[in-house]
Write a protein that holds these residues in place. Structure first.
Motif, PDB file in Angstrom:
ATOM      1  N   LYS A  81       0.802  -1.224   0.000  1.00 44.98           N
ATOM      2  CA  LYS A  81       0.000   0.000   0.000  1.00 44.98           C
ATOM      3  C   LYS A  81       0.839   1.281   0.000  1.00 44.98           C
ATOM      4  O   LYS A  81       0.362   2.316  -0.482  1.00 44.98           O
ATOM      5  CB  LYS A  81      -0.927   0.017   1.225  1.00 44.98           C
ATOM      6  N   VAL A  82       2.049   1.220   0.564  1.00 46.06           N
ATOM      7  CA  VAL A  82       2.884   2.417   0.670  1.00 46.06           C
ATOM      8  C   VAL A  82       4.296   2.105   0.183  1.00 46.06           C
ATOM      9  O   VAL A  82       4.620   0.953  -0.148  1.00 46.06           O
ATOM     10  CB  VAL A  82       2.942   2.931   2.134  1.00 46.06           C
ATOM     11  N   ALA A  83       5.131   3.135   0.150  1.00 49.64           N
ATOM     12  CA  ALA A  83       6.512   2.952  -0.293  1.00 49.64           C
ATOM     13  C   ALA A  83       7.287   2.087   0.698  1.00 49.64           C
ATOM     14  O   ALA A  83       6.988   2.062   1.896  1.00 49.64           O
ATOM     15  CB  ALA A  83       7.188   4.318  -0.437  1.00 49.64           C
ATOM     16  N   VAL A  84       8.277   1.379   0.175  1.00 50.32           N
ATOM     17  CA  VAL A  84       9.122   0.529   1.016  1.00 50.32           C
ATOM     18  C   VAL A  84       9.795   1.368   2.097  1.00 50.32           C
ATOM     19  O   VAL A  84       9.887   0.957   3.266  1.00 50.32           O
ATOM     20  CB  VAL A  84      10.182  -0.193   0.162  1.00 50.32           C
ATOM     21  N   SER A  85      10.260   2.542   1.715  1.00 52.06           N
ATOM     22  CA  SER A  85      10.957   3.403   2.676  1.00 52.06           C
ATOM     23  C   SER A  85      10.045   3.778   3.844  1.00 52.06           C
ATOM     24  O   SER A  85      10.467   3.778   5.003  1.00 52.06           O
ATOM     25  CB  SER A  85      11.472   4.664   1.975  1.00 52.06           C
ATOM     26  N   PHE A  86       8.773   4.080   3.549  1.00 51.82           N
ATOM     27  CA  PHE A  86       7.849   4.476   4.611  1.00 51.82           C
ATOM     28  C   PHE A  86       7.572   3.307   5.559  1.00 51.82           C
ATOM     29  O   PHE A  86       7.529   3.479   6.784  1.00 51.82           O
ATOM     30  CB  PHE A  86       6.539   4.988   4.011  1.00 51.82           C
ATOM     31  N   THR A  87       7.404   2.127   5.006  1.00 47.43           N
ATOM     32  CA  THR A  87       7.182   0.942   5.847  1.00 47.43           C
ATOM     33  C   THR A  87       8.343   0.737   6.810  1.00 47.43           C
ATOM     34  O   THR A  87       8.153   0.468   8.001  1.00 47.43           O
ATOM     35  CB  THR A  87       6.999  -0.309   4.972  1.00 47.43           C
ATOM     36  N   HIS A  88       9.544   0.878   6.315  1.00 46.59           N
ATOM     37  CA  HIS A  88      10.712   0.644   7.171  1.00 46.59           C
ATOM     38  C   HIS A  88      10.950   1.782   8.151  1.00 46.59           C
ATOM     39  O   HIS A  88      11.518   1.556   9.227  1.00 46.59           O
ATOM     40  CB  HIS A  88      11.948   0.394   6.312  1.00 46.59           C
ATOM     41  N   ILE A  89      10.542   2.985   7.795  1.00 45.19           N
ATOM     42  CA  ILE A  89      10.627   4.087   8.764  1.00 45.19           C
ATOM     43  C   ILE A  89       9.714   3.800   9.953  1.00 45.19           C
ATOM     44  O   ILE A  89      10.100   3.961  11.114  1.00 45.19           O
ATOM     45  CB  ILE A  89      10.254   5.423   8.097  1.00 45.19           C
ATOM     46  N   ILE A  90       8.497   3.351   9.670  1.00 46.27           N
ATOM     47  CA  ILE A  90       7.557   3.028  10.748  1.00 46.27           C
ATOM     48  C   ILE A  90       8.057   1.809  11.527  1.00 46.27           C
ATOM     49  O   ILE A  90       7.952   1.755  12.759  1.00 46.27           O
ATOM     50  CB  ILE A  90       6.144   2.776  10.183  1.00 46.27           C
ATOM     51  N   LYS A  91       8.644   0.844  10.838  1.00 51.10           N
ATOM     52  CA  LYS A  91       9.134  -0.358  11.514  1.00 51.10           C
ATOM     53  C   LYS A  91      10.366  -0.075  12.377  1.00 51.10           C
ATOM     54  O   LYS A  91      10.709  -0.876  13.242  1.00 51.10           O
ATOM     55  CB  LYS A  91       9.452  -1.451  10.493  1.00 51.10           C
TER      56      LYS A  91
ATOM     57  N   ALA B 274       6.374   9.776  13.871  1.00 50.70           N
ATOM     58  CA  ALA B 274       5.194  10.631  13.718  1.00 50.70           C
ATOM     59  C   ALA B 274       5.425  11.707  12.667  1.00 50.70           C
ATOM     60  O   ALA B 274       4.551  11.976  11.823  1.00 50.70           O
ATOM     61  CB  ALA B 274       4.843  11.267  15.060  1.00 50.70           C
ATOM     62  N   LEU B 275       6.599  12.315  12.697  1.00 57.02           N
ATOM     63  CA  LEU B 275       6.912  13.355  11.715  1.00 57.02           C
ATOM     64  C   LEU B 275       6.950  12.787  10.300  1.00 57.02           C
ATOM     65  O   LEU B 275       6.436  13.400   9.352  1.00 57.02           O
ATOM     66  CB  LEU B 275       8.258  13.993  12.063  1.00 57.02           C
ATOM     67  N   ALA B 276       7.527  11.584  10.152  1.00 59.72           N
ATOM     68  CA  ALA B 276       7.588  10.954   8.833  1.00 59.72           C
ATOM     69  C   ALA B 276       6.196  10.578   8.333  1.00 59.72           C
ATOM     70  O   ALA B 276       5.897  10.708   7.135  1.00 59.72           O
ATOM     71  CB  ALA B 276       8.477   9.711   8.893  1.00 59.72           C
ATOM     72  N   ALA B 277       5.331  10.123   9.238  1.00 61.76           N
ATOM     73  CA  ALA B 277       3.976   9.724   8.839  1.00 61.76           C
ATOM     74  C   ALA B 277       3.149  10.930   8.412  1.00 61.76           C
ATOM     75  O   ALA B 277       2.420  10.889   7.409  1.00 61.76           O
ATOM     76  CB  ALA B 277       3.299   8.985   9.989  1.00 61.76           C
ATOM     77  N   VAL B 278       3.253  12.020   9.165  1.00 57.24           N
ATOM     78  CA  VAL B 278       2.462  13.221   8.867  1.00 57.24           C
ATOM     79  C   VAL B 278       2.871  13.846   7.538  1.00 57.24           C
ATOM     80  O   VAL B 278       2.026  14.375   6.796  1.00 57.24           O
ATOM     81  CB  VAL B 278       2.594  14.246  10.020  1.00 57.24           C
ATOM     82  N   THR B 279       4.152  13.798   7.227  1.00 53.72           N
ATOM     83  CA  THR B 279       4.658  14.449   6.014  1.00 53.72           C
ATOM     84  C   THR B 279       4.790  13.495   4.827  1.00 53.72           C
ATOM     85  O   THR B 279       5.299  13.904   3.778  1.00 53.72           O
ATOM     86  CB  THR B 279       6.034  15.078   6.301  1.00 53.72           C
ATOM     87  N   GLU B 280       4.334  12.245   4.972  1.00 51.52           N
ATOM     88  CA  GLU B 280       4.410  11.288   3.857  1.00 51.52           C
ATOM     89  C   GLU B 280       3.458  11.724   2.741  1.00 51.52           C
ATOM     90  O   GLU B 280       2.254  11.947   2.966  1.00 51.52           O
ATOM     91  CB  GLU B 280       4.050   9.878   4.347  1.00 51.52           C
ATOM     92  N   LEU B 281       4.007  11.819   1.529  1.00 53.19           N
ATOM     93  CA  LEU B 281       3.205  12.300   0.396  1.00 53.19           C
ATOM     94  C   LEU B 281       2.137  11.296  -0.006  1.00 53.19           C
ATOM     95  O   LEU B 281       1.012  11.684  -0.373  1.00 53.19           O
ATOM     96  CB  LEU B 281       4.125  12.595  -0.794  1.00 53.19           C
ATOM     97  N   ASN B 282       2.478  10.013   0.040  1.00 50.45           N
ATOM     98  CA  ASN B 282       1.540   8.967  -0.375  1.00 50.45           C
ATOM     99  C   ASN B 282       1.075   8.163   0.834  1.00 50.45           C
ATOM    100  O   ASN B 282       1.126   6.933   0.857  1.00 50.45           O
ATOM    101  CB  ASN B 282       2.198   8.041  -1.403  1.00 50.45           C
ATOM    102  N   PHE B 283       0.594   8.864   1.850  1.00 49.09           N
ATOM    103  CA  PHE B 283       0.174   8.195   3.086  1.00 49.09           C
ATOM    104  C   PHE B 283      -1.064   7.342   2.825  1.00 49.09           C
ATOM    105  O   PHE B 283      -1.986   7.745   2.110  1.00 49.09           O
ATOM    106  CB  PHE B 283      -0.119   9.220   4.178  1.00 49.09           C
ATOM    107  N   ASN B 284      -1.053   6.141   3.437  1.00 45.05           N
ATOM    108  CA  ASN B 284      -2.189   5.233   3.342  1.00 45.05           C
ATOM    109  C   ASN B 284      -2.381   4.591   4.713  1.00 45.05           C
ATOM    110  O   ASN B 284      -1.434   4.034   5.283  1.00 45.05           O
ATOM    111  CB  ASN B 284      -1.935   4.163   2.272  1.00 45.05           C
ATOM    112  N   MET B 285      -3.596   4.660   5.242  1.00 48.57           N
ATOM    113  CA  MET B 285      -3.840   4.172   6.595  1.00 48.57           C
ATOM    114  C   MET B 285      -3.620   2.659   6.702  1.00 48.57           C
ATOM    115  O   MET B 285      -3.103   2.162   7.719  1.00 48.57           O
ATOM    116  CB  MET B 285      -5.268   4.535   7.022  1.00 48.57           C
ATOM    117  N   THR B 286      -4.018   1.917   5.673  1.00 44.08           N
ATOM    118  CA  THR B 286      -3.804   0.470   5.701  1.00 44.08           C
ATOM    119  C   THR B 286      -2.314   0.140   5.751  1.00 44.08           C
ATOM    120  O   THR B 286      -1.888  -0.740   6.510  1.00 44.08           O
ATOM    121  CB  THR B 286      -4.432  -0.195   4.470  1.00 44.08           C
ATOM    122  N   GLY B 287      -1.538   0.862   4.946  1.00 41.27           N
ATOM    123  CA  GLY B 287      -0.099   0.647   4.960  1.00 41.27           C
ATOM    124  C   GLY B 287       0.523   1.024   6.292  1.00 41.27           C
ATOM    125  O   GLY B 287       1.407   0.330   6.803  1.00 41.27           O
ATOM    126  N   PHE B 288       0.062   2.130   6.871  1.00 46.41           N
ATOM    127  CA  PHE B 288       0.580   2.571   8.172  1.00 46.41           C
ATOM    128  C   PHE B 288       0.238   1.565   9.270  1.00 46.41           C
ATOM    129  O   PHE B 288       1.098   1.175  10.068  1.00 46.41           O
ATOM    130  CB  PHE B 288      -0.009   3.943   8.507  1.00 46.41           C
TER     131      PHE B 288
END
Length: 392
Positions: free
Chosen positions: A186-196, A231-245
């Motif tokens: 659902k989201v970019a690989v980078s965003f998934t790993h930032i949250i992880k 939190a900062l990365a999630a708020v500013t993610e351009l292609n944010f998706n709640m399922t991916g988050f």
């Protein structure tokens, strides 16, 4: 016993210690080392600080030595060595161990980067994360079963208690694996790993409120940049998706419980890291398969497969095979490395792995990143590193 003499070279004779046919009288005991009174006269000291190295040894007429008329002569030449010579003897083994650990880390990071790239390519063309997760586990299980059958790897000796202890670990591993795959679909690989990278925060919170464990103040303080950065990365993610988050967050929580169950249930179990992960994959596969069929089903899989082949071509098959193989290999190497390094070193290596995955995925997939988003990612990763340092 390590002992030495001050003289650079000593000749030690003891004919009375070599029995010949002509000896009829009992042997009078004589010492190989000079008496203490002789040592004082000769200003020689017996030391336990430096080893005694044997330079030459001769017995009787086999070695040409200066004799005092006795045929059964024993002569020993020795010299006093520096302690550094003994310490240097262990250096190659330590150096080899460091090289081995370095190879483990480099292989682990490289395999993980390759897996994430092919996994994202497959999910972009074939958005069925439950089947993709199942294929990853199936491929690894098949590889290990073949290795055991052909005796390439030694099969583990397990019993019913082992599999009972492994079951809750496998449940948590299955949930974490599927949730992470859903997130990456659902989201970019980078965003998934930032949250992880926020997994340490979950680990501390679960251990504190559910298990009653306490941690030093620096550990709690290290959670501030982790939570703030995520939190900062999630708020500013351009292609944010709640399922991916949420998938990444659930994966964090599941892997925390996997580690807790693993520590509690696997104490005293003598199974290598490689075989432990193989057994974990097999049991996770058995758990996941019926759920994958229920959630997605063969009809969706077939229709999606035909679409992917028509759009991508035969190379799509290679993508699926590659992501399945590399998933097992990178996890297997990470578990094998646990046999060689401390948990702290592993935690630091895991942090560096996330950095390599985030950077490489941004470059390869041309992921748009805002400066503020990059700052959030950097703060979160830095917090993870500080956590690993504070917990030692």
């Amino acid at each position: 016993m390590i002992s030495s003499l001050r003289q650079p070279v000593i000749g030690i004779t003891g004919s009375d210690l070599v029995l010949g046919p002509r000896h009829a009288a009992p042997i009078k005991a004589r010492s190989f080392l000079p008496s203490l009174s002789r040592e004082k006269a000769q200003r020689s000291l017996v030391s336990v600080q430096k080893p005694l190295h044997i330079a030459s040894l001769g017995v009787g007429n086999f070695v040409s030595v200066k004799s005092d008329g006795r045929d059964d002569l024993v002569k020993c030449g020795a010299y006093e060595a520096d302690r550094s010579e003994v310490e240097d003897a262990s250096t190659p083994s330590e150096a080899a161990k460091k090289v081995k650990i370095g190879i483990y880390f480099a292989t682990w990071w490289a395999l993980n980067v390759v897996f994430n790239i092919y996994n994202k390519k497959v999910l972009n063309a074939y958005p069925y994360p439950w089947l993709t997760s199942t294929l990853s586990l199936a491929c690894g299980s098949l590889m290990m079963l073949i290795s055991w059958a052909t005796r390439i790897a030694e099969a583990p000796k397990t019993d019913l208690e082992f599999w009972k202890s492994l079951f809750p670990v496998a449940v948590a591993h299955t949930i974490g694996h599927v949730a992470a795959t859903v997130s990456m679909s659902k989201v970019a690989v980078s965003f998934t790993h930032i949250i992880k990278s926020g997994e340490p925060a979950f680990s501390v919170l679960v251990s504190r409120f559910l298990l009653g464990e306490t941690f030093p103040v620096p550990v709690y303080l290290s959670l501030i940049p982790i939570i703030g950065g995520c939190a900062l990365a999630a708020v500013t993610e351009l292609n944010f998706n709640m399922t991916g988050f949420m998938g990444a967050m659930i994966s964090n929580l599941a892997f925390v419980f996997r580690n807790i169950f693993s520590k509690k249930g696997m104490k005293g179990k003598s199974v290598s890291g490689m075989n432990y992960y193989a057994c974990l994959s097999i049991l996770s596969l058995a758990i996941l398969t019926p759920f994958a069929i229920a959630v997605e089903g063969p009809q969706m899989w077939v229709a999606g497969w035909q679409t992917a082949i028509s759009q991508i071509g035969p190379q799509f098959i290679w993508w699926v095979a590659a992501q399945s193989v590399f998933y097992h290999l990178y996890n297997q190497v990470s578990y094998m490395s646990l046999d060689e390094i401390s948990p702290l070193t592993f935690s630091i290596g895991n942090t560096m792995k996330r950095i390599s995955v985030i950077v490489s995925s941004i470059i390869i997939f041309h992921t748009p990143v805002q400066p503020i988003n990059a700052l959030g990612a950097a703060i979160a990763v830095l917090g993870t590193f500080l956590y690993s340092q504070a917990k030692q």
